[in-house]
Design a protein around this motif. Structure first.
Motif, PDB file in Angstrom:
ATOM      1  N   ALA A   1       0.826  -1.203   0.000  1.00 29.40           N
ATOM      2  CA  ALA A   1       0.000   0.000   0.000  1.00 29.40           C
ATOM      3  C   ALA A   1       0.863   1.256   0.000  1.00 29.40           C
ATOM      4  CB  ALA A   1      -0.928  -0.008   1.211  1.00 29.40           C
ATOM      5  N   VAL A   2       1.929   1.239   0.798  1.00 36.81           N
ATOM      6  CA  VAL A   2       2.825   2.398   0.838  1.00 36.81           C
ATOM      7  C   VAL A   2       3.474   2.629  -0.515  1.00 36.81           C
ATOM      8  CG1 VAL A   2       4.949   3.309   1.843  1.00 36.81           C
ATOM      9  CG2 VAL A   2       3.241   2.228   3.320  1.00 36.81           C
ATOM     10  N   LEU A   3       3.910   1.537  -1.156  1.00 36.58           N
ATOM     11  CA  LEU A   3       4.518   1.671  -2.480  1.00 36.58           C
ATOM     12  C   LEU A   3       3.521   2.216  -3.508  1.00 36.58           C
ATOM     13  CD1 LEU A   3       6.662  -1.593  -2.719  1.00 36.58           C
ATOM     14  CD2 LEU A   3       7.470   0.752  -2.411  1.00 36.58           C
ATOM     15  N   ILE A   4       2.271   1.746  -3.407  1.00 35.22           N
ATOM     16  CA  ILE A   4       1.235   2.241  -4.321  1.00 35.22           C
ATOM     17  C   ILE A   4       1.014   3.734  -4.119  1.00 35.22           C
ATOM     18  CG2 ILE A   4      -1.236   2.147  -4.846  1.00 35.22           C
ATOM     19  CD1 ILE A   4      -1.111  -0.860  -4.359  1.00 35.22           C
ATOM     20  N   LEU A   5       0.972   4.163  -2.832  1.00 37.90           N
ATOM     21  CA  LEU A   5       0.773   5.585  -2.546  1.00 37.90           C
ATOM     22  C   LEU A   5       1.948   6.423  -3.057  1.00 37.90           C
ATOM     23  CD1 LEU A   5      -0.748   5.463   1.058  1.00 37.90           C
ATOM     24  CD2 LEU A   5      -1.904   6.059  -1.073  1.00 37.90           C
ATOM     25  N   ILE A   6       3.161   5.910  -2.864  1.00 36.61           N
ATOM     26  CA  ILE A   6       4.336   6.657  -3.327  1.00 36.61           C
ATOM     27  C   ILE A   6       4.336   6.767  -4.852  1.00 36.61           C
ATOM     28  CG2 ILE A   6       6.845   6.623  -3.479  1.00 36.61           C
ATOM     29  CD1 ILE A   6       6.893   5.328  -0.714  1.00 36.61           C
ATOM     30  N   LEU A   7       4.112   5.624  -5.528  1.00 35.54           N
ATOM     31  CA  LEU A   7       4.081   5.641  -6.987  1.00 35.54           C
ATOM     32  C   LEU A   7       2.919   6.493  -7.509  1.00 35.54           C
ATOM     33  CD1 LEU A   7       4.940   1.917  -7.823  1.00 35.54           C
ATOM     34  CD2 LEU A   7       6.410   3.922  -8.065  1.00 35.54           C
ATOM     35  N   GLY A   8       1.769   6.382  -6.816  1.00 37.16           N
ATOM     36  CA  GLY A   8       0.617   7.186  -7.218  1.00 37.16           C
ATOM     37  C   GLY A   8       0.888   8.673  -7.099  1.00 37.16           C
ATOM     38  N   ARG A   9       1.593   9.049  -5.993  1.00 36.39           N
ATOM     39  CA  ARG A   9       1.950  10.472  -5.822  1.00 36.39           C
ATOM     40  C   ARG A   9       2.892  10.937  -6.926  1.00 36.39           C
ATOM     41  NH1 ARG A   9       3.279  14.805  -5.938  1.00 36.39           N
ATOM     42  NH2 ARG A   9       3.532  16.404  -4.310  1.00 36.39           N
ATOM     43  N   ILE A  10       3.835  10.088  -7.306  1.00 37.56           N
ATOM     44  CA  ILE A  10       4.772  10.457  -8.368  1.00 37.56           C
ATOM     45  C   ILE A  10       4.043  10.594  -9.711  1.00 37.56           C
ATOM     46  CG2 ILE A  10       6.776   9.675  -9.682  1.00 37.56           C
ATOM     47  CD1 ILE A  10       7.788   8.338  -7.112  1.00 37.56           C
ATOM     48  N   VAL A  11       3.193   9.600 -10.020  1.00 39.51           N
ATOM     49  CA  VAL A  11       2.456   9.631 -11.288  1.00 39.51           C
ATOM     50  C   VAL A  11       1.510  10.831 -11.340  1.00 39.51           C
ATOM     51  CG1 VAL A  11       0.751   8.413 -12.700  1.00 39.51           C
ATOM     52  CG2 VAL A  11       2.649   7.150 -11.658  1.00 39.51           C
ATOM     53  N   ALA A  12       0.847  11.130 -10.207  1.00 42.41           N
ATOM     54  CA  ALA A  12      -0.056  12.280 -10.166  1.00 42.41           C
ATOM     55  C   ALA A  12       0.713  13.574 -10.418  1.00 42.41           C
ATOM     56  CB  ALA A  12      -0.777  12.326  -8.819  1.00 42.41           C
ATOM     57  N   GLY A  13       1.895  13.693  -9.805  1.00 46.14           N
ATOM     58  CA  GLY A  13       2.706  14.888 -10.034  1.00 46.14           C
ATOM     59  C   GLY A  13       3.153  15.005 -11.479  1.00 46.14           C
ATOM     60  N   MET A  14       3.539  13.866 -12.074  1.00 47.16           N
ATOM     61  CA  MET A  14       3.955  13.894 -13.479  1.00 47.16           C
ATOM     62  C   MET A  14       2.778  14.258 -14.385  1.00 47.16           C
ATOM     63  SD  MET A  14       6.387  10.488 -13.574  1.00 47.16           S
ATOM     64  CE  MET A  14       6.543  10.580 -15.356  1.00 47.16           C
ATOM     65  N   GLY A  15       1.598  13.701 -14.076  1.00 45.64           N
ATOM     66  CA  GLY A  15       0.414  14.033 -14.870  1.00 45.64           C
ATOM     67  C   GLY A  15       0.075  15.505 -14.803  1.00 45.64           C
ATOM     68  N   ARG A  16       0.178  16.072 -13.589  1.00 44.99           N
ATOM     69  CA  ARG A  16      -0.087  17.505 -13.434  1.00 44.99           C
ATOM     70  C   ARG A  16       0.906  18.330 -14.244  1.00 44.99           C
ATOM     71  NH1 ARG A  16      -0.087  19.733  -7.435  1.00 44.99           N
ATOM     72  NH2 ARG A  16       1.993  18.791  -7.540  1.00 44.99           N
ATOM     73  N   SER A  17       2.176  17.935 -14.210  1.00 42.12           N
ATOM     74  CA  SER A  17       3.204  18.685 -14.948  1.00 42.12           C
ATOM     75  C   SER A  17       2.983  18.617 -16.449  1.00 42.12           C
ATOM     76  CB  SER A  17       4.591  18.140 -14.595  1.00 42.12           C
ATOM     77  OG  SER A  17       4.858  18.287 -13.212  1.00 42.12           O
TER      78      SER A  17
ATOM     79  N   SER B   1      -4.291  26.198 -14.148  1.00 40.83           N
ATOM     80  CA  SER B   1      -4.152  25.780 -12.759  1.00 40.83           C
ATOM     81  C   SER B   1      -5.269  24.837 -12.337  1.00 40.83           C
ATOM     82  CB  SER B   1      -4.140  27.018 -11.841  1.00 40.83           C
ATOM     83  OG  SER B   1      -4.065  26.645 -10.491  1.00 40.83           O
ATOM     84  N   PHE B   2      -6.497  25.144 -12.769  1.00 44.96           N
ATOM     85  CA  PHE B   2      -7.644  24.314 -12.383  1.00 44.96           C
ATOM     86  C   PHE B   2      -7.533  22.915 -12.989  1.00 44.96           C
ATOM     87  CE2 PHE B   2     -11.838  22.677 -13.627  1.00 44.96           C
ATOM     88  CZ  PHE B   2     -12.398  22.492 -12.373  1.00 44.96           C
ATOM     89  N   VAL B   3      -7.260  22.827 -14.291  1.00 44.51           N
ATOM     90  CA  VAL B   3      -7.224  21.534 -14.968  1.00 44.51           C
ATOM     91  C   VAL B   3      -6.056  20.689 -14.467  1.00 44.51           C
ATOM     92  CG1 VAL B   3      -6.978  20.389 -17.204  1.00 44.51           C
ATOM     93  CG2 VAL B   3      -8.397  22.422 -17.003  1.00 44.51           C
ATOM     94  N   SER B   4      -4.882  21.306 -14.269  1.00 42.84           N
ATOM     95  CA  SER B   4      -3.725  20.548 -13.788  1.00 42.84           C
ATOM     96  C   SER B   4      -3.944  20.038 -12.364  1.00 42.84           C
ATOM     97  CB  SER B   4      -2.466  21.411 -13.857  1.00 42.84           C
ATOM     98  OG  SER B   4      -2.606  22.591 -13.081  1.00 42.84           O
ATOM     99  N   SER B   5      -4.560  20.862 -11.507  1.00 39.76           N
ATOM    100  CA  SER B   5      -4.858  20.417 -10.142  1.00 39.76           C
ATOM    101  C   SER B   5      -5.895  19.307 -10.137  1.00 39.76           C
ATOM    102  CB  SER B   5      -5.357  21.600  -9.301  1.00 39.76           C
ATOM    103  OG  SER B   5      -4.360  22.599  -9.194  1.00 39.76           O
ATOM    104  N   LEU B   6      -6.907  19.429 -11.009  1.00 40.73           N
ATOM    105  CA  LEU B   6      -7.931  18.386 -11.106  1.00 40.73           C
ATOM    106  C   LEU B   6      -7.306  17.065 -11.556  1.00 40.73           C
ATOM    107  CD1 LEU B   6     -10.943  17.643 -11.000  1.00 40.73           C
ATOM    108  CD2 LEU B   6     -11.127  18.374 -13.390  1.00 40.73           C
ATOM    109  N   THR B   7      -6.384  17.125 -12.498  1.00 39.71           N
ATOM    110  CA  THR B   7      -5.684  15.919 -12.953  1.00 39.71           C
ATOM    111  C   THR B   7      -4.904  15.276 -11.807  1.00 39.71           C
ATOM    112  OG1 THR B   7      -5.480  16.856 -15.179  1.00 39.71           O
ATOM    113  CG2 THR B   7      -4.010  15.022 -14.618  1.00 39.71           C
ATOM    114  N   PHE B   8      -4.218  16.108 -11.016  1.00 43.18           N
ATOM    115  CA  PHE B   8      -3.427  15.603  -9.896  1.00 43.18           C
ATOM    116  C   PHE B   8      -4.307  14.865  -8.884  1.00 43.18           C
ATOM    117  CE2 PHE B   8      -1.869  16.262  -5.551  1.00 43.18           C
ATOM    118  CZ  PHE B   8      -0.611  15.677  -5.632  1.00 43.18           C
ATOM    119  N   PHE B   9      -5.420  15.458  -8.489  1.00 45.39           N
ATOM    120  CA  PHE B   9      -6.271  14.859  -7.463  1.00 45.39           C
ATOM    121  C   PHE B   9      -6.999  13.612  -7.979  1.00 45.39           C
ATOM    122  CE2 PHE B   9      -5.970  19.158  -5.564  1.00 45.39           C
ATOM    123  CZ  PHE B   9      -5.463  18.782  -4.326  1.00 45.39           C
ATOM    124  N   LEU B  10      -7.347  13.582  -9.260  1.00 45.58           N
ATOM    125  CA  LEU B  10      -7.981  12.385  -9.811  1.00 45.58           C
ATOM    126  C   LEU B  10      -7.016  11.202  -9.792  1.00 45.58           C
ATOM    127  CD1 LEU B  10     -10.011  13.778 -12.862  1.00 45.58           C
ATOM    128  CD2 LEU B  10     -10.919  12.846 -10.729  1.00 45.58           C
TER     129      LEU B  10
END
Length: 271
Positions: free
Chosen positions: A22-38, A55-64
């Motif tokens: 679960a921790v690995l999934i959260l870490i990888l998910g955080r990395i992928v979310a950040g890359m998607g936002r960028s 700003s709105f669309v990139s933040s929405l992508t990150f949280f999804l």
């Protein structure tokens, strides 16, 4: 103490790998979310989209993306995520239905940026509008008309219609139609036009210009004139040829007729 130690060992053996997963999934998910936002932010910035929308669309992508990572982590512990997915799906459907017009424009904007049916600087006709492309944004395309009017056209209307890219090719054909009277010598008129085309450097030698009789109309013999030119010389050449053909015909006594109507008056007193 032995019981406590044994219980801890049992819990570690049962849930240790799940916690690590679960921790690995959260870490990888955080990395992928950040890359998607960028990626989304970079794409929208490149297309000069409004900073607030970016700003709105990139933040929405990150949280999804982060939400999916959290759901995947919970699933590792055996938590039933079906209800969460159903709620998220229902919410997404409601938002998508409310914003279906904007989402359609967004999708069309992405397709325009990927497929490139036109580029900035091209002169296009689409969605009933003609103008030079100033900006291609994710939701709208900005056109500038020949009389310098700025028009924002939704991308959905452009991509859902026929797109005519006037300046995509390097050369264009100038189409002119000139009428001469039936009494005028056709051969001489065609020679005059050919001389004008040969003396103009903007007229391309290949393809060869075409001069032909197009129609025997009611009041005139219509000649079609079709020279080729570079796209940047199109309008100037067309306007100049109209002027020079008229002046040359006047100088050579070749009449360019206009529609006439002959009225016969009958004297009712005559039998």
């Amino acid at each position: 103490m032995n019981d406590i130690s044994q219980t801890l060992m049992t819990m570690v053996s049962l849930y240790g790998l799940k916690v690590v997963g679960a921790v690995l999934i959260l870490i990888l998910g955080r990395i992928v979310a950040g890359m998607g936002r960028s990626v989304v932010k970079g794409l929208m910035t490149k297309t000069r989209t409004d900073p607030a929308v970016t700003s709105f669309v990139s933040s929405l992508t990150f949280f999804l993306l982060l939400t999916f990572a959290v759901l995947a982590a919970l699933a590792k512990f055996g938590v039933e995520t079906t209800s969460f997915v159903a709620v998220i799906g229902a919410g997404g459907f409601a938002v998508g239905f409310a914003l279906q017009g904007s989402l359609a424009n967004f999708a069309a904007g992405v397709l325009i940026l990927v497929l490139r049916p036109f580029r900035v600087g091209d002169y296009i006709e689409a969605a009933g509008i003609a103008g030079a492309v100033q900006e291609i944004q994710l939701f709208t395309t900005i056109l500038s008309t020949p009389d310098n009017i700025r028009i924002l056209v939704p991308n959905g209307k452009i991509y859902g219609d026929i797109i005519k890219n006037v300046t995509a090719n390097d050369t264009r054909r100038v189409d002119l139609e000139v009428g001469i009277s039936y009494s005028a010598p056709i051969g001489r008129a065609m020679e005059i036009i050919k001389g004008l085309l040969d003396s103009d450097e903007r007229v391309l030698k290949e393809p060869e210009p075409q001069i032909a009789v197009a129609q025997l109309a009611d009041s005139s013999v219509n000649l079609v004139v079709r020279p080729w030119a570079k796209k940047e010389d199109y309008w100037a050449l067309k306007f100049d040829l109209n002027l020079r053909i008229k002046e040359s015909f006047d100088a050579q006594g070749i009449e360019i007729p206009f529609p006439q109507r002959v009225v016969h008056i009958v004297n009712p007193g005559q039998n």
